[in-house]
Design an enzyme around this catalytic site. Structure first.
Site, short mmCIF file in Angstrom:
data_model
loop_
_atom_site.label_atom_id
_atom_site.label_comp_id
_atom_site.label_asym_id
_atom_site.label_seq_id
_atom_site.Cartn_x
_atom_site.Cartn_y
_atom_site.Cartn_z
N GLY A 71 0.65 -1.37 0.00
CA GLY A 71 -0.13 0.03 -0.05
C GLY A 71 0.79 1.21 0.02
O GLY A 71 0.48 2.27 -0.66
N THR A 72 1.99 1.38 0.63
CA THR A 72 2.89 2.35 0.90
C THR A 72 3.59 3.00 -0.36
O THR A 72 3.36 3.97 -0.99
CB THR A 72 3.96 2.13 1.89
OG1 THR A 72 3.48 1.80 3.18
CG2 THR A 72 4.94 3.41 2.12
N ASN A 151 -8.05 4.15 8.71
CA ASN A 151 -7.60 2.78 9.33
C ASN A 151 -7.38 3.01 10.74
O ASN A 151 -7.53 1.87 11.42
CB ASN A 151 -6.01 2.48 8.87
CG ASN A 151 -5.13 4.02 9.03
OD1 ASN A 151 -5.32 4.94 8.54
ND2 ASN A 151 -4.13 3.91 9.77
N GLN A 179 -7.78 -0.21 3.58
CA GLN A 179 -8.69 -0.73 4.61
C GLN A 179 -9.79 -1.21 3.94
O GLN A 179 -10.64 -1.91 4.79
CB GLN A 179 -8.62 0.34 5.73
CG GLN A 179 -7.41 0.74 6.55
CD GLN A 179 -6.95 -0.48 7.29
OE1 GLN A 179 -7.92 -1.51 7.56
NE2 GLN A 179 -5.94 -0.61 7.57
N SER A 199 -3.42 -3.14 -0.87
CA SER A 199 -2.41 -3.78 -0.23
C SER A 199 -2.85 -5.36 0.50
O SER A 199 -3.92 -5.47 1.19
CB SER A 199 -2.08 -3.15 1.15
OG SER A 199 -1.08 -3.91 2.02
N ALA A 200 -2.28 -6.28 -0.22
CA ALA A 200 -2.73 -7.61 0.24
C ALA A 200 -2.85 -8.36 1.55
O ALA A 200 -3.51 -9.00 1.97
CB ALA A 200 -2.02 -8.86 -0.57
N HIS A 201 -1.87 -7.86 2.57
CA HIS A 201 -1.93 -8.33 3.93
C HIS A 201 -2.85 -7.81 4.75
O HIS A 201 -3.10 -8.17 5.90
CB HIS A 201 -0.61 -8.08 4.43
CG HIS A 201 -0.22 -6.34 5.06
ND1 HIS A 201 -0.22 -6.28 6.46
CD2 HIS A 201 0.30 -5.42 4.40
CE1 HIS A 201 0.07 -4.97 6.30
NE2 HIS A 201 0.39 -4.43 5.25
N CYS A 325 1.82 1.61 12.26
CA CYS A 325 3.19 2.34 12.15
C CYS A 325 3.39 3.59 13.29
O CYS A 325 4.58 4.03 12.99
CB CYS A 325 3.10 2.88 10.56
SG CYS A 325 1.92 1.85 9.86
N1 PLP Z 1 -2.93 3.04 3.89
C1 PLP Z 1 -3.52 2.66 4.86
C2 PLP Z 1 -4.98 3.35 5.12
C3 PLP Z 1 -2.99 1.71 5.51
O1 PLP Z 1 -3.82 1.14 6.80
C4 PLP Z 1 -1.85 1.14 5.58
C5 PLP Z 1 -1.26 0.15 6.31
O2 PLP Z 1 -1.50 0.14 7.64
C6 PLP Z 1 -1.11 1.50 4.21
C7 PLP Z 1 -1.80 2.52 3.53
C8 PLP Z 1 0.19 1.01 4.19
O3 PLP Z 1 0.08 -0.45 3.32
P1 PLP Z 1 1.38 -1.41 3.49
O4 PLP Z 1 1.42 -1.81 4.85
O5 PLP Z 1 1.05 -2.38 2.54
O6 PLP Z 1 2.54 -0.55 2.97
#
Ligand code: PLP
Length: 388
Positions: A71-72, A151, A179, A199-201, A325
């Protein structure tokens, strides 16, 4: 002691069916998708089938899906990609004060390089007002980025309405759907988005893999240069097992979504009701209805969220004080502050995010142990004596 995991917004366990689907691509079918012989073609086929599946599940075309490392990266690619490709047109980006850091930190980075960012406020439930988005658009606006659901507090944003405004103004629209994809229906045309991060996880797939939906015709520059993979949008040998895992997890999530969302919403509401009835001086953060089916975020007066978290962990319950995070940071959550929660109260928040393996018994266990924990911590807290 049985452990109860209630932090599915942070990450989810990879489903065994997903692991099963991934395994051959580590060993027998290990080829590089760019190789023209059969090993390579086998891997290429798997990547392209995964792309088609992911596209279908969000109402897109397969050529509009770019696989990323999560996702990042998808958020970074959307924001930086659009910013640098459209610099001549303008340097203004609109976002909100409650985005994930994968968006906010990119905005800060771009601010240091001549871009102007408008951070829109939200109301006390965490909702962005579409009217605010409309008013913030100027001639130089090149991108609007508003998350699909938050999130931390689980508020689902009026993305369709904002999409309509963006389209009428001729401004690109990105949504961070990390999310929501796999949890509630997501269709890129209904949401009227040009870019959407996955984001897959977060939906029982592997970590370190995601995707960015890029509507055909959207101008954005690549962040990764090299071998020209992903039609030159994202260089680097594809992570074939992870990409297969992402598509498998999304397909399974899609099949179960309706029933599972209903089940989780029932557990969510039971937990909220139980907490409200059994513990005084608490408040629900976020919106009571426009809310992710698995999210409970509660503020406790006179007690620190971290102390609650540690005491719950001793009882085998894993929750969170906000985003995973942000855990290393002593600062109160930027999301709660944006909702107008005073800093001292923002420190006393807990987030429970339910998932596939949770049952009613798990909710009952939390309701059994948490009132006692809160009472014990409040009895020791100097805050409670002076303010109560
Ligand atoms: N965006 C949101 C709303 C998220 O909740 C997260 C992860 O916590 C991310 C982005 C980042 O995704 P990734 O962990 O796959 O980098």
């Amino acid at each position: 002691m049985r452990r109860i995991y209630l932090d599915h917004a942070a990450t989810t366990p990879t489903r065994p069916e997903v692991v099963e689907a991934m395994l051959p691509y580590f060993t027998d079918a290990f080829g590089n998708p760019s190789s023209i012989y059969s090993y390579g073609q086998e891997a290429r086929k798997a990547v392209e089938e995964a792309r088609t599946k992911v596209a279908e599940l969000i109402g897109a075309r397969s050529e509009e899906i770019v696989f990323t490392s999560g996702g990042t990266e998808a958020d970074n690619y959307a924001l930086k990609g659009v910013a640098y490709a459209n610099e001549r047109k303008g340097n203004h980006i609109i976002t909100t004060s409650i985005e994930h850091r994968a968006v906010l930190e990119v905005c800060r980075f771009l601010e240091g390089r001549g871009f102007k960012i408008t951070y829109l406020p939200v109301d006390k439930y965490g909702l962005v007002a579409p009217g605010d988005v409309k008013r913030a658009i100027i001639g130089k606006t090149i991108l609007i980025s508003v998350m699909h659901a938050n999130n931390e507090v689980g508020t689902i944003e009026p993305v369709e309405e904002i999409g309509k405004i963006a389209r009428e103004a001729g401004v690109y629209f990105h949504t961070d759907a990390v999310q929501t994809v796999g949890h509630i229906p997501v269709n890129v045309d209904e949401l009227r988005v040009d870019l959407l991060a996955i984001s897959a996880h977060k939906f029982y797939g592997p970590k370190g893999v995601g995707a960015l939906y890029v509507r055909k015709g959207t101008r954005l520059v690549s962040l990764m240069h090299g071998g020209g993979q992903e039609k030159k949008c994202r260089a680097g040998t594809e992570n074939v097992p992870a990409i297969v895992g992402l598509s498998e997890a999304l397909e399974l999530a899609g099949q179960e979504m309706g029933k599972e969302a209903e089940r989780l919403a029932y557990l969510r509401d039971k937990l909220i009701k139980g907490l409200m009835e059994n513990i005084d001086h608490i408040r629900l953060n976020g919106h009571s209805k426009r809310r992710l089916p698995n999210n409970v975020n509660v503020n406790f007066d006179f007690v620190e969220g971290e102390s609650l978290l540690l005491s719950l962990d001793l009882e085998g319950v894993c929750a969170s004080t906000g985003s995973a995070c942000g855990l290393a940071s002593p600062e109160p959550s930027h999301v709660l502050l944006a909702l107008g929660v005073p800093p001292e109260q923002a420190h006393g928040s807990l987030r429970f995010t339910l998932g596939r393996e949770n049952t009613e018994a798990d909710v009952e266990r939390v309701l059994d142990v948490l009132p006692g924990i809160v009472a014990r911590l409040r009895a020791m807290s100097p805050l409670s004596k002076s303010q109560k």
